[in-house]
Design a protein around this motif. Structure first.
Motif, mmCIF file in Angstrom:
data_model
loop_
_atom_site.group_PDB
_atom_site.id
_atom_site.type_symbol
_atom_site.label_atom_id
_atom_site.label_comp_id
_atom_site.label_asym_id
_atom_site.label_seq_id
_atom_site.Cartn_x
_atom_site.Cartn_y
_atom_site.Cartn_z
ATOM 1 N N LEU A 32 0.863 -1.180 0.000
ATOM 2 C CA LEU A 32 0.000 0.000 0.000
ATOM 3 C C LEU A 32 0.902 1.233 0.000
ATOM 4 C CD1 LEU A 32 -2.626 -1.081 2.667
ATOM 5 C CD2 LEU A 32 -2.867 -1.112 0.197
ATOM 6 N N ILE A 33 0.559 2.211 -0.811
ATOM 7 C CA ILE A 33 1.378 3.409 -0.955
ATOM 8 C C ILE A 33 0.777 4.528 -0.113
ATOM 9 C CG2 ILE A 33 2.196 5.143 -2.582
ATOM 10 C CD1 ILE A 33 2.088 2.903 -4.713
ATOM 11 N N CYS A 34 1.567 5.046 0.827
ATOM 12 C CA CYS A 34 1.153 6.167 1.670
ATOM 13 C C CYS A 34 1.873 7.410 1.173
ATOM 14 C CB CYS A 34 1.523 5.923 3.126
ATOM 15 S SG CYS A 34 0.644 4.570 3.873
ATOM 16 N N LYS A 35 1.082 8.403 0.725
ATOM 17 C CA LYS A 35 1.728 9.618 0.247
ATOM 18 C C LYS A 35 1.014 10.858 0.750
ATOM 19 C CE LYS A 35 -0.339 9.669 -4.380
ATOM 20 N NZ LYS A 35 -0.023 9.649 -5.799
ATOM 21 N N PHE A 36 1.760 11.935 0.824
ATOM 22 C CA PHE A 36 1.305 13.218 1.320
ATOM 23 C C PHE A 36 0.956 14.106 0.135
ATOM 24 C CE2 PHE A 36 2.553 17.588 2.530
ATOM 25 C CZ PHE A 36 1.621 17.794 3.527
ATOM 26 N N GLU A 37 -0.152 14.853 0.253
ATOM 27 C CA GLU A 37 -0.563 15.699 -0.865
ATOM 28 C C GLU A 37 -1.280 16.951 -0.355
ATOM 29 O OE1 GLU A 37 -3.927 14.833 -3.915
ATOM 30 O OE2 GLU A 37 -2.109 13.846 -4.640
ATOM 31 N N LYS A 38 -0.992 18.087 -0.983
ATOM 32 C CA LYS A 38 -1.709 19.325 -0.703
ATOM 33 C C LYS A 38 -2.337 19.887 -1.973
ATOM 34 C CE LYS A 38 1.244 22.124 1.258
ATOM 35 N NZ LYS A 38 1.937 23.098 2.114
ATOM 36 N N LYS A 39 -1.878 19.422 -3.102
ATOM 37 C CA LYS A 39 -2.287 19.962 -4.391
ATOM 38 C C LYS A 39 -3.770 19.705 -4.664
ATOM 39 C CE LYS A 39 -0.153 20.177 -8.877
ATOM 40 N NZ LYS A 39 0.805 19.545 -9.763
#
Length: 107
Positions: A32-39
């Motif tokens: 599972l890919i955990c990523k941070f995003e604000k866009k």
């Protein structure tokens, strides 16, 4: 005379047995890919968990477990879990305790 009676006539010594289908255990192949995003979220930070291959009910259960454990909001859409804030490390720890492989993406 139905098929079962015909088979009994053909094979009188055969004893009928109950058969149960073995249950398939779901195994996640890719991490599972955990990523941070604000866009695209008006500057609000979120953590995305992508790559889940199971059913929608399992995805909801995982999302609920993360949200109740951390005490924060979130949702699930199109096979992606969206959790408010930058909580990648804590989410990855919860997922690993549940038996999933995880991968951190982004700074």
């Amino acid at each position: 005379m139905d098929l079962r009676d015909q088979l009994k006539n053909m094979f009188p010594d055969h004893e009928e047995q109950d058969f149960e289908m073995p249950q398939e255990i779901f195994v996640q192949k890719d991490p599972l890919i955990c990523k941070f995003e604000k866009k695209g979220r008006h500057g609000k930070p979120v953590t995305l968990v992508e790559g889940f291959e199971g059913s929608a009910d399992d995805l909801k259960n995982i999302s609920k477990k993360i949200k109740t454990t951390l005490g924060i909001g979130g949702s699930e859409k199109d096979g992606v879990i969206i959790i408010q804030g930058d909580n990648r490390d804590r989410i990855m720890k919860i997922l690993q305790d549940m038996g999933y492989k995880t991968k951190r993406v982004g700074g």
